[in-house]
Design a protein around this motif. Structure first.
Motif, PDB file in Angstrom:
ATOM      1  N   ALA A 153       0.835  -1.205   0.000  1.00  0.00           N
ATOM      2  CA  ALA A 153       0.000   0.000   0.000  1.00  0.00           C
ATOM      3  C   ALA A 153       0.871   1.256   0.000  1.00  0.00           C
ATOM      4  N   ARG A 154       1.970   1.215   0.738  1.00  0.00           N
ATOM      5  CA  ARG A 154       2.871   2.374   0.781  1.00  0.00           C
ATOM      6  C   ARG A 154       3.520   2.602  -0.584  1.00  0.00           C
ATOM      7  N   VAL A 155       3.878   1.519  -1.266  1.00  0.00           N
ATOM      8  CA  VAL A 155       4.415   1.647  -2.620  1.00  0.00           C
ATOM      9  C   VAL A 155       3.369   2.274  -3.537  1.00  0.00           C
ATOM     10  N   GLU A 156       2.115   1.849  -3.400  1.00  0.00           N
ATOM     11  CA  GLU A 156       1.028   2.426  -4.201  1.00  0.00           C
ATOM     12  C   GLU A 156       0.884   3.914  -3.920  1.00  0.00           C
ATOM     13  N   LEU A 157       0.993   4.280  -2.652  1.00  0.00           N
ATOM     14  CA  LEU A 157       0.881   5.683  -2.270  1.00  0.00           C
ATOM     15  C   LEU A 157       1.998   6.507  -2.905  1.00  0.00           C
ATOM     16  N   VAL A 158       3.223   6.001  -2.818  1.00  0.00           N
ATOM     17  CA  VAL A 158       4.363   6.711  -3.404  1.00  0.00           C
ATOM     18  C   VAL A 158       4.196   6.821  -4.925  1.00  0.00           C
ATOM     19  N   ALA A 159       3.757   5.739  -5.552  1.00  0.00           N
ATOM     20  CA  ALA A 159       3.554   5.755  -7.005  1.00  0.00           C
ATOM     21  C   ALA A 159       2.478   6.766  -7.385  1.00  0.00           C
ATOM     22  N   TYR A 160       1.423   6.808  -6.594  1.00  0.00           N
ATOM     23  CA  TYR A 160       0.326   7.755  -6.872  1.00  0.00           C
ATOM     24  C   TYR A 160       0.798   9.198  -6.726  1.00  0.00           C
ATOM     25  N   ARG A 161       1.506   9.470  -5.641  1.00  0.00           N
ATOM     26  CA  ARG A 161       1.981  10.839  -5.419  1.00  0.00           C
ATOM     27  C   ARG A 161       2.995  11.244  -6.488  1.00  0.00           C
TER      28      ARG A 161
ATOM     29  N   ASP B 192       9.376  10.389  -1.350  1.00  0.00           N
ATOM     30  CA  ASP B 192      10.287   9.525  -0.598  1.00  0.00           C
ATOM     31  C   ASP B 192      10.165   9.728   0.907  1.00  0.00           C
ATOM     32  N   GLY B 193       9.604  10.858   1.309  1.00  0.00           N
ATOM     33  CA  GLY B 193       9.431  11.103   2.731  1.00  0.00           C
ATOM     34  C   GLY B 193       8.511  10.104   3.400  1.00  0.00           C
ATOM     35  N   HIS B 194       7.654   9.453   2.609  1.00  0.00           N
ATOM     36  CA  HIS B 194       6.748   8.443   3.162  1.00  0.00           C
ATOM     37  C   HIS B 194       7.517   7.264   3.757  1.00  0.00           C
ATOM     38  N   TRP B 195       8.737   7.024   3.280  1.00  0.00           N
ATOM     39  CA  TRP B 195       9.519   5.888   3.781  1.00  0.00           C
ATOM     40  C   TRP B 195      10.154   6.173   5.139  1.00  0.00           C
ATOM     41  N   TYR B 196      10.172   7.436   5.553  1.00  0.00           N
ATOM     42  CA  TYR B 196      10.808   7.782   6.832  1.00  0.00           C
ATOM     43  C   TYR B 196       9.793   7.994   7.955  1.00  0.00           C
ATOM     44  N   GLU B 197       8.530   7.740   7.654  1.00  0.00           N
ATOM     45  CA  GLU B 197       7.511   7.857   8.691  1.00  0.00           C
ATOM     46  C   GLU B 197       7.648   6.686   9.675  1.00  0.00           C
ATOM     47  N   PRO B 198       7.364   6.901  10.974  1.00  0.00           N
ATOM     48  CA  PRO B 198       7.464   5.815  11.959  1.00  0.00           C
ATOM     49  C   PRO B 198       6.632   4.591  11.586  1.00  0.00           C
ATOM     50  N   GLN B 199       5.471   4.807  10.978  1.00  0.00           N
ATOM     51  CA  GLN B 199       4.615   3.683  10.622  1.00  0.00           C
ATOM     52  C   GLN B 199       5.273   2.820   9.545  1.00  0.00           C
ATOM     53  N   ALA B 200       6.061   3.417   8.669  1.00  0.00           N
ATOM     54  CA  ALA B 200       6.754   2.649   7.635  1.00  0.00           C
ATOM     55  C   ALA B 200       7.724   1.657   8.272  1.00  0.00           C
ATOM     56  N   ALA B 201       8.414   2.086   9.312  1.00  0.00           N
ATOM     57  CA  ALA B 201       9.338   1.191  10.014  1.00  0.00           C
ATOM     58  C   ALA B 201       8.587   0.033  10.654  1.00  0.00           C
ATOM     59  N   VAL B 202       7.411   0.312  11.206  1.00  0.00           N
ATOM     60  CA  VAL B 202       6.591  -0.744  11.808  1.00  0.00           C
ATOM     61  C   VAL B 202       6.165  -1.750  10.744  1.00  0.00           C
ATOM     62  N   GLU B 203       5.760  -1.262   9.592  1.00  0.00           N
ATOM     63  CA  GLU B 203       5.310  -2.139   8.494  1.00  0.00           C
ATOM     64  C   GLU B 203       6.443  -3.044   8.014  1.00  0.00           C
TER      65      GLU B 203
ATOM     66  N   ALA C  49      12.602  -5.836  -0.287  1.00  0.00           N
ATOM     67  CA  ALA C  49      13.944  -5.283  -0.503  1.00  0.00           C
ATOM     68  C   ALA C  49      13.870  -3.821  -0.918  1.00  0.00           C
ATOM     69  N   PHE C  50      12.952  -3.504  -1.805  1.00  0.00           N
ATOM     70  CA  PHE C  50      12.798  -2.118  -2.257  1.00  0.00           C
ATOM     71  C   PHE C  50      12.465  -1.206  -1.079  1.00  0.00           C
ATOM     72  N   ALA C  51      11.500  -1.634  -0.260  1.00  0.00           N
ATOM     73  CA  ALA C  51      11.093  -0.820   0.888  1.00  0.00           C
ATOM     74  C   ALA C  51      12.252  -0.611   1.855  1.00  0.00           C
ATOM     75  N   LEU C  52      12.994  -1.672   2.134  1.00  0.00           N
ATOM     76  CA  LEU C  52      14.104  -1.568   3.082  1.00  0.00           C
ATOM     77  C   LEU C  52      15.205  -0.641   2.562  1.00  0.00           C
ATOM     78  N   THR C  53      15.456  -0.670   1.268  1.00  0.00           N
ATOM     79  CA  THR C  53      16.480   0.227   0.722  1.00  0.00           C
ATOM     80  C   THR C  53      16.009   1.669   0.759  1.00  0.00           C
ATOM     81  N   ARG C  54      14.697   1.902   0.547  1.00  0.00           N
ATOM     82  CA  ARG C  54      14.185   3.276   0.646  1.00  0.00           C
ATOM     83  C   ARG C  54      14.339   3.803   2.077  1.00  0.00           C
ATOM     84  N   MET C  55      14.245   2.898   3.059  1.00  0.00           N
ATOM     85  CA  MET C  55      14.353   3.291   4.467  1.00  0.00           C
ATOM     86  C   MET C  55      15.802   3.300   4.957  1.00  0.00           C
TER      87      MET C  55
END
Length: 314
Positions: A209-217, A229-240, A267-273
């Motif tokens: 869902a976060r990838v979809e959000l980033v793609a949409y934005r 890219d700021g969406h990857w640094y939100e605390p909730q992203a780390a929880v996910e 892997a993509f999400a972890l590299t963004r974070m």
């Protein structure tokens, strides 16, 4: 010393060797054009044998049928049904193949006969979720609202409760890039993940869902694309990401049909974070199997993937 580069593998079959062999058999020019002059057996035979061997493994069956649906020429699927009009596999593959040919923003009146093929396939194999997922894809192409799609999705998950494809298709439908809203998509992802059993790939749904959000934005909001890219640094992203690692990646469960797609997503999400230490074992498990999505969100997909792959090998 220069490191020798191994070619990336990007085929839709992922690491399914049996499916790869079947696609190879279907690749000759006479197969692709539905001719097969001098053939000693019907052109559809390799696909029929593959699905017969798949049996009731619904997760793998769904993956294999959708890949075949994008590969087999219509003349081959039509011939298969003509030769074996009561063969459930033939009916399901042709229905999915016809859905794959439907372009987005198509009017329902123009695809009513395709819907009829999906329902006939569902009647032929009542326990199979695949025809219902084909209907769900058809509804996406026709722009059906989420409230209309939910009952069809429910039919699929009633047959295979934690089918990975079913959850990702519904997420796509609920996405703001699809026919839903941001809140609908996030609520669906979080609710499903909280209920998913340990080891289920549904644990990655919030990251999807976060990838979809980033793609949409990135593609729909000029102002928001600069801060995507700021969406990857939100605390909730780390929880996910941590949930995906603990509930799925580190779980001792057999790999599902599209595990490589989920590994690439993780892997993509972890590299963004910038979580390099966590990403390293994920890249080692991926090997050279890169999926187009979500790496297509990077400026140079292959180069970005190779950069992190090389770091994992160091």
């Amino acid at each position: 010393m220069l490191r020798r580069r191994t070619p990336l593998v990007t085929g839709p079959e992922l690491d399914d060797r049996q499916l790869h062999r079947t696609l190879t058999e279907l690749r000759p020019s006479q197969q692709m054009h539905g001719l097969g002059a001098g053939a000693t057996r019907p052109l559809w035979t390799p696909a029929a044998e593959l699905l017969r061997a798949t049996g009731r493994d619904w997760d793998r069956r769904v993956h294999r049928i959708f890949v075949l649906a994008h590969t087999l020429p219509p003349v081959v699927t039509d011939r298969w049904v003509k030769d074996c009009p009561r063969d459930p596999d033939a009916l399901v593959v042709r229905a999915c193949a016809r859905v794959a040919q439907v372009k987005e923003k198509t009017d329902w009146a123009d695809v009513w006969d395709v819907y009829g093929d999906c329902r006939r396939a569902a009647d032929a194999v009542p326990e199979d979720p695949t025809p219902w997922l084909a209907v769900l894809r058809l509804m996406y192409s026709c722009g059906s609202p989420p409230h209309a799609a939910v009952p069809v999705w429910t039919e699929a998950v009633n047959r295979d409760p934690w089918n990975r494809t079913a959850y990702h298709q519904m997420l796509r439908h609920l996405s703001p890039r699809g026919h839903g809203t941001l809140m609908q998509m996030i609520d669906f992802a979080e609710r499903c993940t909280s209920q998913a059993p340990h080891g289920s790939p549904v644990a990655l749904l919030p990251l999807a869902a976060r990838v979809e959000l980033v793609a949409y934005r990135t593609t729909h909001d000029t102002a928001g694309s600069f801060a995507a890219d700021g969406h990857w640094y939100e605390p909730q992203a780390a929880v996910e990401a941590t949930t995906a690692l603990t509930k799925w990646f580190h779980a001792d469960t057999p790999p599902h049909a599209e595990a490589l797609a989920d590994l690439n997503l993780l892997a993509f999400a972890l590299t963004r974070m910038k979580r390099t230490e966590d990403a390293t074992p994920v890249f080692r498990r991926i090997g050279r199997h890169m999926t187009a999505h979500p790496w297509d969100l990077a400026p140079d997909a292959a180069r970005t993937f190779r950069y992190w792959q090389d770091r994992a090998r160091d």
